[in-house]
Scaffold this active site. Structure first.
Site, PDB file in Angstrom:
ATOM      1  CG  ASN A  12      -0.200  -0.034   2.815  1.00 55.66           C
ATOM      2  OD1 ASN A  12       0.751  -0.662   2.692  1.00 55.66           O
ATOM      3  ND2 ASN A  12      -1.060   0.553   3.499  1.00 55.66           N
ATOM      4  CE  LYS A  21       8.126 -11.085   0.480  1.00 51.88           C
ATOM      5  NZ  LYS A  21       6.870 -10.737  -0.672  1.00 51.88           N
ATOM      6  N   GLY A  59       2.202  -5.010   7.479  1.00 56.21           N
ATOM      7  CA  GLY A  59       1.660  -6.083   7.088  1.00 56.21           C
ATOM      8  C   GLY A  59       0.191  -6.465   6.892  1.00 56.21           C
ATOM      9  CD  GLN A  77      -4.302 -14.720   8.511  1.00 55.85           C
ATOM     10  OE1 GLN A  77      -4.599 -14.071   7.023  1.00 55.85           O
ATOM     11  NE2 GLN A  77      -5.020 -16.037   7.852  1.00 55.85           N
ATOM     12  N   GLY A 115       1.700 -10.405  10.659  1.00 56.45           N
ATOM     13  CA  GLY A 115       3.030 -10.487  11.407  1.00 56.45           C
ATOM     14  C   GLY A 115       2.609 -11.515  12.540  1.00 56.45           C
ATOM     15  CD  GLU A 121       4.315   0.280  13.627  1.00 56.40           C
ATOM     16  OE1 GLU A 121       2.766  -0.047  13.259  1.00 56.40           O
ATOM     17  OE2 GLU A 121       4.575   0.202  14.376  1.00 56.40           O
ATOM     18  CB  CYS A 164      -2.757   0.601   8.759  1.00 60.10           C
ATOM     19  SG  CYS A 164      -0.622   1.577   8.436  1.00 60.10           S
ATOM     20  CD  GLU A 204      -6.503  -3.168   8.495  1.00 57.59           C
ATOM     21  OE1 GLU A 204      -5.942  -4.033   8.474  1.00 57.59           O
ATOM     22  OE2 GLU A 204      -6.212  -2.142   8.233  1.00 57.59           O
ATOM     23  CD  GLU A 219       8.242   0.567  10.387  1.00 58.69           C
ATOM     24  OE1 GLU A 219       9.172   0.463  10.366  1.00 58.69           O
ATOM     25  OE2 GLU A 219       7.124   0.417  10.857  1.00 58.69           O
TER      26      GLU A 219
HETATM   27  P1  ADP Z   1      -1.800  -8.444   2.374  1.00 56.20           P
HETATM   28  O1  ADP Z   1      -3.016  -9.270   2.897  1.00 56.20           O
HETATM   29  O2  ADP Z   1      -2.091  -7.053   2.728  1.00 56.20           O
HETATM   30  O3  ADP Z   1      -1.197  -8.204   1.510  1.00 56.20           O
HETATM   31  P2  ADP Z   1       0.476  -9.178   3.723  1.00 56.20           P
HETATM   32  O4  ADP Z   1       0.711  -9.484   5.364  1.00 56.20           O
HETATM   33  O5  ADP Z   1       0.460 -10.653   3.357  1.00 56.20           O
HETATM   34  O6  ADP Z   1      -1.002  -8.335   2.968  1.00 56.20           O
HETATM   35  O7  ADP Z   1       1.771  -8.961   3.437  1.00 56.20           O
HETATM   36  C1  ADP Z   1       3.030  -8.006   3.674  1.00 56.20           C
HETATM   37  C2  ADP Z   1       4.086  -8.924   3.666  1.00 56.20           C
HETATM   38  O8  ADP Z   1       4.188  -9.902   3.933  1.00 56.20           O
HETATM   39  C3  ADP Z   1       3.923  -8.287   1.908  1.00 56.20           C
HETATM   40  O9  ADP Z   1       5.811  -8.527   1.600  1.00 56.20           O
HETATM   41  C4  ADP Z   1       4.495 -10.320   1.636  1.00 56.20           C
HETATM   42  O10 ADP Z   1       4.480 -11.318   0.422  1.00 56.20           O
HETATM   43  C5  ADP Z   1       4.148 -11.357   2.894  1.00 56.20           C
HETATM   44  N1  ADP Z   1       3.881 -12.580   3.593  1.00 56.20           N
HETATM   45  C6  ADP Z   1       2.828 -13.029   2.902  1.00 56.20           C
HETATM   46  N2  ADP Z   1       2.793 -13.542   3.562  1.00 56.20           N
HETATM   47  C7  ADP Z   1       4.279 -14.491   4.472  1.00 56.20           C
HETATM   48  C8  ADP Z   1       4.843 -15.505   5.410  1.00 56.20           C
HETATM   49  N3  ADP Z   1       4.205 -16.022   5.739  1.00 56.20           N
HETATM   50  N4  ADP Z   1       5.818 -14.425   6.457  1.00 56.20           N
HETATM   51  C9  ADP Z   1       6.464 -13.525   5.543  1.00 56.20           C
HETATM   52  N5  ADP Z   1       5.673 -12.853   4.623  1.00 56.20           N
HETATM   53  C10 ADP Z   1       4.822 -12.768   4.149  1.00 56.20           C
END
Ligand code: ADP
Length: 483
Positions: free
Chosen positions: A148, A171, A224, A227, A229, A246, A280, A379, A458
């Site tokens: 976002n 990443k 992100g 869940q 997180g 966050e 967020c 959310e 942060e």
């Molecule tokens: P959204 O649902 O808004 O995409 P996420 O929390 O899934 O939010 O994504 C936030 C970041 O976490 C992205 O870079 C995503 O690729 C990464 N991500 C998604 N799944 C995992 C995981 N199991 N472990 C670590 N990072 C992840």
């Protein structure tokens, strides 16, 4: 041509590729982007480990110089980079350009902080002993970012990580590789030595998961969903790796009877529908006291219905599409559930069609909602706001605090006393008074409480808390001649 990952100072092919599409126009292919596999994540961590020795011993002035150079380029190219960002993420062009400018300011700020990593000296309990307290880099930091804010969030993690002497494995979110690639390219050309910053684009469940679970990193900062997180927190805890999260918000904007109505509506429209509500910090719950309620709803509806939803790159658009088909479906699902719970749909709640095929959703306002409805607890992450009518300021405060989240909260009032009470008692990390909840400054801490956050803040000087380790040194030095 596939845009490649950057590992150990080389641009490298990935195991797979990802086609980056414009959410305003699915016929517009932005490019193909490399997707790293687990082996490449390992290589990136190794490269960062190797580079740490030299980078951590590089004087702050030199590290700051690289960040400063990057900041200058980001700001000089903010229009083109903002265009790219809006094209791949779907926020409006003006929002995209503003975000890029902010990323530039963040790099500039941390370019200065790199030479302000001061410590303390303290008198000891013992004679002829000095105690110094200093801060050192941690080592290899893994950074996982969401879609976002495709450049600002990477900036506010990468800049302090590098300024304080850490090396990075970055990443970015799958959906926004172009902004991440452009940022990495700028930093590399600004003079980062090989291995100091590694870009591993790829899937969350592969690249993100492996990075978070690695015992070879020293810290992990994530932004992100709540869940994901939680998964990241469990994985890092397993290895005792320092972790900062966050996550989401379910932020309230309280509007009291004595509020300036037009200011209240401005704050609500901006807070709820800016970046199509995919922030967020979005004001998703509008908590309004009874005497102003009807007037507020009437104005709010007018303003919501007047918003022009369209192609993000069209200057006439007030709001672009949402980011993906999955997001669109999730938002529509939240709206259906709200209707099922008895919320009144006053406007929106549906997908829109435009000249180009994209993920357009109408700005949505629910009224007559109750605080415990799912639409007021979960959310949505889209252009959806609810109105909750309350009888008093005290009730407004209680409702404002009544979610598991605690990122930010705002109040619009002319009462100094109530504003002060709200500031003291809102269970959040950021409070705004007579101001929108989003569009925050880059030089002050940002973060939440409750399930919105884990670990230190942060941004601003508070970022140092996470990106450095404290060392306490006792030095005995007695040159007094013995009697
Ligand atoms: P959204 O649902 O808004 O995409 P996420 O929390 O899934 O939010 O994504 C936030 C970041 O976490 C992205 O870079 C995503 O690729 C990464 N991500 C998604 N799944 C995992 C995981 N199991 N472990 C670590 N990072 C992840």
């Amino acid at each position: 041509m596939v845009a490649r990952n950057y590992i150990g100072g080389e641009w490298v092919e990935g195991a797979e590729t990802f086609r980056n599409l414009n959410p305003s126009d699915l016929d517009d292919v932005i490019g193909e982007y490399a997707q790293a596999d687990v082996a490449q994540v390992e290589e990136a961590i190794e490269a960062a480990r190797h580079a740490f020795r030299q980078w951590s011993r590089t004087p702050g002035t030199q590290r700051g110089e690289v960040l400063h150079q990057a900041a200058t380029e980001i700001i000089a190219r903010k229009d083109a980079l903002g265009y790219l960002l809006a094209r791949e993420e779907g926020k409006t062009l003006s929002e995209g350009v503003a975000e890029v400018a902010r990323a530039g300011q963040i790099f500039r700020f941390f370019a200065g902080e790199a030479v302000r990593n001061t410590g303390e000296t303290v008198e000891s309990l013992r004679p002829a002993t000095d105690i110094s307290i200093s801060r050192e880099p941690l080592g290899v930091v893994g950074l996982i970012t969401p879609w976002n804010f495709p450049i600002a969030i990477p900036a506010w993690k990468i800049a302090p990580a590098l300024a304080y002497g850490n090396t990075v494995v970055f990443k970015p979110a799958e959906l926004v590789p172009a902004s991440a690639w452009a940022l990495t390219d700028i930093l590399v050309r600004a003079g980062l030595p090989a291995g100091v910053l590694n870009l591993t684009m790829g899937r969350g469940g592969v690249v993100g998961r492996h990075l978070a679970a690695s015992p070879k990193i020293d810290a992990l900062s994530f932004t992100g969903s709540t869940q994901t997180g939680r998964q990241v927190l469990r994985a890092t805890a397993e290895n005792g790796v320092r972790c900062q999260l966050e996550m989401g918000g379910k932020n309230a904007l309280v509007i009291l009877d004595d509020a300036n109505l037009s200011l209240a509506v401005d704050c609500a429209v901006q807070g709820a529908f800016g970046s199509a509500g995919q922030r967020c910090t979005a004001s998703s719950r509008l908590i309004v006291t009874s005497r102003i309620h009807d007037r507020f709803v009437e104005e709010m509806l007018k303003r919501t219905e007047a918003l022009r939803v369209g192609h993000a790159l069209n200057k006439e658009s007030d709001m672009g599409p949402v980011v993906s088909a999955q997001a669109l479906e999730a938002i529509a699902g939240h709206c259906e559930k709200a209707i099922g719970e008895g919320a009144s749909l006053s406007t929106g709640g549906k997908r829109l069609t435009r000249d180009t095929e994209g993920y357009y959703f109408a700005p949505t306002l629910f009224t007559s909602t109750k605080p415990d409805m799912k639409i007021n607890q979960e959310e949505v992450f889209g252009p959806v706001a609810t109105v909750i009518e309350v009888g008093s300021y005290e009730e407004a405060l209680a409702v404002s605090n009544d979610t598991p989240y605690g990122l930010c909260a705002g109040i619009v009032t002319d009462s100094l006393a109530r504003a002060a009470d709200f500031r003291r008692n809102a269970e959040v990390g950021v409070v705004t008074i007579n101001a929108p909840t989003a569009g925050l400054d880059f030089h002050v801490p940002f973060g939440g409480r409750k399930i919105s956050n884990y670990g230190p803040r942060e941004q601003g000087r508070y970022a140092r808390e996470f990106y450095t380790a404290v060392k306490t040194v006792y030095q005995f030095s007695d040159i007094t001649p013995q009697a």
